[in-house]
Design an enzyme around this catalytic site. Structure first.
Site, PDB file in Angstrom:
ATOM      1  N   CYS A  24      -6.695 -10.190  10.957  1.00  0.00           N
ATOM      2  CA  CYS A  24      -8.053 -10.493  10.526  1.00  0.00           C
ATOM      3  C   CYS A  24      -8.547  -9.609   9.389  1.00  0.00           C
ATOM      4  O   CYS A  24      -9.676  -9.785   8.921  1.00  0.00           O
ATOM      5  CB  CYS A  24      -9.000 -10.430  11.715  1.00  0.00           C
ATOM      6  SG  CYS A  24      -8.620 -11.668  12.981  1.00  0.00           S
ATOM      7  N   HIS A  57     -17.962  -6.491  10.079  1.00  0.00           N
ATOM      8  CA  HIS A  57     -17.005  -7.411  10.681  1.00  0.00           C
ATOM      9  C   HIS A  57     -17.732  -8.276  11.701  1.00  0.00           C
ATOM     10  O   HIS A  57     -17.574  -9.496  11.715  1.00  0.00           O
ATOM     11  CB  HIS A  57     -15.859  -6.634  11.334  1.00  0.00           C
ATOM     12  CG  HIS A  57     -14.795  -7.494  11.917  1.00  0.00           C
ATOM     13  ND1 HIS A  57     -13.923  -8.245  11.146  1.00  0.00           N
ATOM     14  CD2 HIS A  57     -14.449  -7.740  13.208  1.00  0.00           C
ATOM     15  CE1 HIS A  57     -13.098  -8.909  11.930  1.00  0.00           C
ATOM     16  NE2 HIS A  57     -13.396  -8.616  13.198  1.00  0.00           N
ATOM     17  N   GLU A 109     -17.769  -0.837  16.012  1.00  0.00           N
ATOM     18  CA  GLU A 109     -18.187  -0.854  14.618  1.00  0.00           C
ATOM     19  C   GLU A 109     -19.467  -0.048  14.413  1.00  0.00           C
ATOM     20  O   GLU A 109     -19.610   0.680  13.422  1.00  0.00           O
ATOM     21  CB  GLU A 109     -18.397  -2.306  14.191  1.00  0.00           C
ATOM     22  CG  GLU A 109     -18.410  -2.527  12.718  1.00  0.00           C
ATOM     23  CD  GLU A 109     -18.348  -3.996  12.348  1.00  0.00           C
ATOM     24  OE1 GLU A 109     -18.254  -4.265  11.144  1.00  0.00           O
ATOM     25  OE2 GLU A 109     -18.399  -4.867  13.243  1.00  0.00           O
ATOM     26  N   LYS A 156     -20.497 -13.906  10.239  1.00  0.00           N
ATOM     27  CA  LYS A 156     -19.785 -14.688  11.252  1.00  0.00           C
ATOM     28  C   LYS A 156     -20.753 -15.407  12.188  1.00  0.00           C
ATOM     29  O   LYS A 156     -20.385 -16.379  12.839  1.00  0.00           O
ATOM     30  CB  LYS A 156     -18.836 -13.795  12.059  1.00  0.00           C
ATOM     31  CG  LYS A 156     -17.628 -13.288  11.284  1.00  0.00           C
ATOM     32  CD  LYS A 156     -16.710 -12.471  12.186  1.00  0.00           C
ATOM     33  CE  LYS A 156     -15.495 -11.946  11.423  1.00  0.00           C
ATOM     34  NZ  LYS A 156     -15.845 -10.851  10.493  1.00  0.00           N
ATOM     35  N   HIS A 184     -15.529 -17.142  12.703  1.00  0.00           N
ATOM     36  CA  HIS A 184     -14.475 -16.171  12.388  1.00  0.00           C
ATOM     37  C   HIS A 184     -13.224 -16.934  11.970  1.00  0.00           C
ATOM     38  O   HIS A 184     -12.513 -17.487  12.797  1.00  0.00           O
ATOM     39  CB  HIS A 184     -14.199 -15.315  13.618  1.00  0.00           C
ATOM     40  CG  HIS A 184     -13.295 -14.142  13.371  1.00  0.00           C
ATOM     41  ND1 HIS A 184     -12.598 -13.954  12.195  1.00  0.00           N
ATOM     42  CD2 HIS A 184     -12.969 -13.073  14.161  1.00  0.00           C
ATOM     43  CE1 HIS A 184     -11.889 -12.850  12.268  1.00  0.00           C
ATOM     44  NE2 HIS A 184     -12.106 -12.301  13.450  1.00  0.00           N
ATOM     45  N   PHE A 230      -6.597  -7.562  15.127  1.00  0.00           N
ATOM     46  CA  PHE A 230      -5.624  -7.325  16.183  1.00  0.00           C
ATOM     47  C   PHE A 230      -4.429  -6.579  15.597  1.00  0.00           C
ATOM     48  O   PHE A 230      -4.000  -6.829  14.469  1.00  0.00           O
ATOM     49  CB  PHE A 230      -5.156  -8.643  16.786  1.00  0.00           C
ATOM     50  CG  PHE A 230      -6.160  -9.283  17.714  1.00  0.00           C
ATOM     51  CD1 PHE A 230      -7.334  -8.646  18.064  1.00  0.00           C
ATOM     52  CD2 PHE A 230      -5.912 -10.535  18.243  1.00  0.00           C
ATOM     53  CE1 PHE A 230      -8.253  -9.232  18.920  1.00  0.00           C
ATOM     54  CE2 PHE A 230      -6.819 -11.136  19.099  1.00  0.00           C
ATOM     55  CZ  PHE A 230      -7.993 -10.494  19.442  1.00  0.00           C
TER      56      PHE A 230
END
Length: 423
Positions: free
Chosen positions: A170, A310, A321, A342, A347, A406
């Site tokens: 990502c 993010h 975050e 998002k 996403h 990830f």
């Protein structure tokens, strides 16, 4: 960047709710959401049955019948946005040197939709253990090889320089642009067409995220399902899309009279070496990437006017975050508006980092911070200024945009006005 300075001079965006740069910004600045029930296939067997789908017609976006037959949906996205970026940047075949022009395309999951569709064909809907390859589309090999994305973009724009695919989950959309800027900075290329694409809304992807309960099951209210930093959030909403950019060396761009959207001033990436999907709550690795990107940009935390988060909408990520911003920016984090797009476009995995770069650049262009939609009940653990519901007029000269993926990937990029004082 410590070598030649690199600027963005053209953009192309294809996102849920907004095809093209203008449509994309209209969606974000209005705080509208593009999340809905999945229409690409029957989602009834799945836990999460919602997504942010792009209303994309390849014919209407200039692709011919051979291109449509040859390319997976994600590859089509990349070519369409690359062409928009080239046109927006005012480039033509006579204004660039082909062997000094390169391509970098980010993707997390490659030709997922094409592979899923073709498996259904060659297995006769999953009935055959031994599949019959004679029923496959002639270009099935290209679906297996993500490098075909870079090749398609290079062919489309006439680029004969470096061509690569960056696949770091990502963070791919940030990392591909960071990689491309590095090639220009060190003199390996003069122009790069860079960005990312993903079209992952397929049964296999939905099943994988269902298995780890990462996506929201708020199927009765898809429009409000993506709610980063909200106390009631319960997972992200899958999306799709692409954003591509024209990157050039600053002085060359000035000489040809190009519009200078922003300088790719600093970039850094880290890995937490901790867990495939887990994050440490202290945000240390993301904070280190932020600090390194600021140092690369030769700027201070106090210069950051806006943080494009993010903001996936999972409790783990949002709290990680928030801690990273506090650690990376110190007290200035509490004075800096933050938002997650998002909440509006979902996403899109590897593509989202580039789509968020586009949002950051447009925030600078318009001096408007896009909102975090659906943020009605802030999580007490997420106690920064997460710009809820409505866009905010805000002087924005320097933007920090970050990504988390990830595998433990953490990336940060600093975008700044090219006329900034580096003294």
């Amino acid at each position: 960047m410590t070598g030649r300075r690199v600027v963005i001079t053209g953009m192309g965006v294809l996102a849920p709710g907004g095809i093209g740069v203008k449509g994309f910004w209209a969606l974000l600045s209005a705080g509208r959401t593009a999340t809905r029930g999945i229409t690409f296939f029957d989602p009834s067997p799945f836990r999460s049955r919602i997504a942010a789908e792009a209303d994309f017609d390849p014919w209407a976006n200039g692709l011919g019948p051979q291109e449509i037959r040859r390319m997976d949906r994600a590859s089509q996205f990349a070519v369409v946005t690359a062409r928009e970026a080239i046109e927006d940047g005012g480039l033509d075949q006579g204004s660039v040197t082909p062997h000094r022009t390169g391509v970098a395309v980010g993707t997390a999951v490659g030709a997922t939709m094409g592979l899923d569709q073709e498996y259904r064909v060659v297995s006769d809907g999953g009935r055959l253990d031994l599949v019959d390859h004679e029923y496959a589309v002639p270009h099935l090999y290209d679906y297996f090889v993500p490098s075909s994305f870079a090749a398609e973009v290079a062919w489309s724009v006439g680029a004969e320089g470096p061509a690569t695919v960056v696949s770091t989950g990502c963070t791919s959309g940030l990392d591909s642009v960071g990689y491309a800027a590095g090639l220009i900075s060190d003199g390996s290329a003069d122009v790069m067409i860079a960005g990312a694409t993903d079209a992952p809304i397929s049964p296999i992807t939905v099943a994988c995220f269902d298995a780890i309960k990462a996506t929201s099951p708020r199927n009765d209210d898809p429009e409000h399902a993506s709610r980063p930093f909200d106390r009631t959030r319960n997972g992200f909403v899958l999306g799709e899309g692409s954003a591509m950019f024209v990157l050039e060396e600053l002085e060359a761009a000035r000489r040809r009279g190009a519009h200078l959207y922003a300088e790719v001033a600093g970039y850094a990436s880290r890995c937490n070496a901790f867990h495939m999907t887990g994050l440490r709550p202290d945000g240390r690795e993301m904070a280190e990437a932020i600090g390194a990107a600021l140092a690369d940009a030769r700027t201070n935390a106090q210069d950051v006017d806006y943080i494009n988060a993010h903001g996936s909408g999972t409790k783990q990520n949002d709290r990680h975050e928030t801690a990273a911003f506090k650690r990376g920016l110190g007290e200035h984090a509490r004075r800096t508006p933050v938002s997650s797009i998002k909440s509006m476009v979902g996403h899109s995995l590897g593509a989202i980092g580039s789509i968020e770069i586009a949002a950051s650049v447009l925030a600078m262009e318009n001096h408007v911070v896009p909102p975090t939609a659906n943020l009605h009940e802030p999580d007490p653990d997420c106690d920064l200024d997460y710009v809820p519901l409505t866009a905010r007029d805000w002087r924005t000269d320097t933007v920090l945009t970050v990504g988390s993926g990830f595998g433990g990937f953490q990336s940060a990029m600093v975008l700044a006005r090219p006329d900034r004082n580096l003294a």
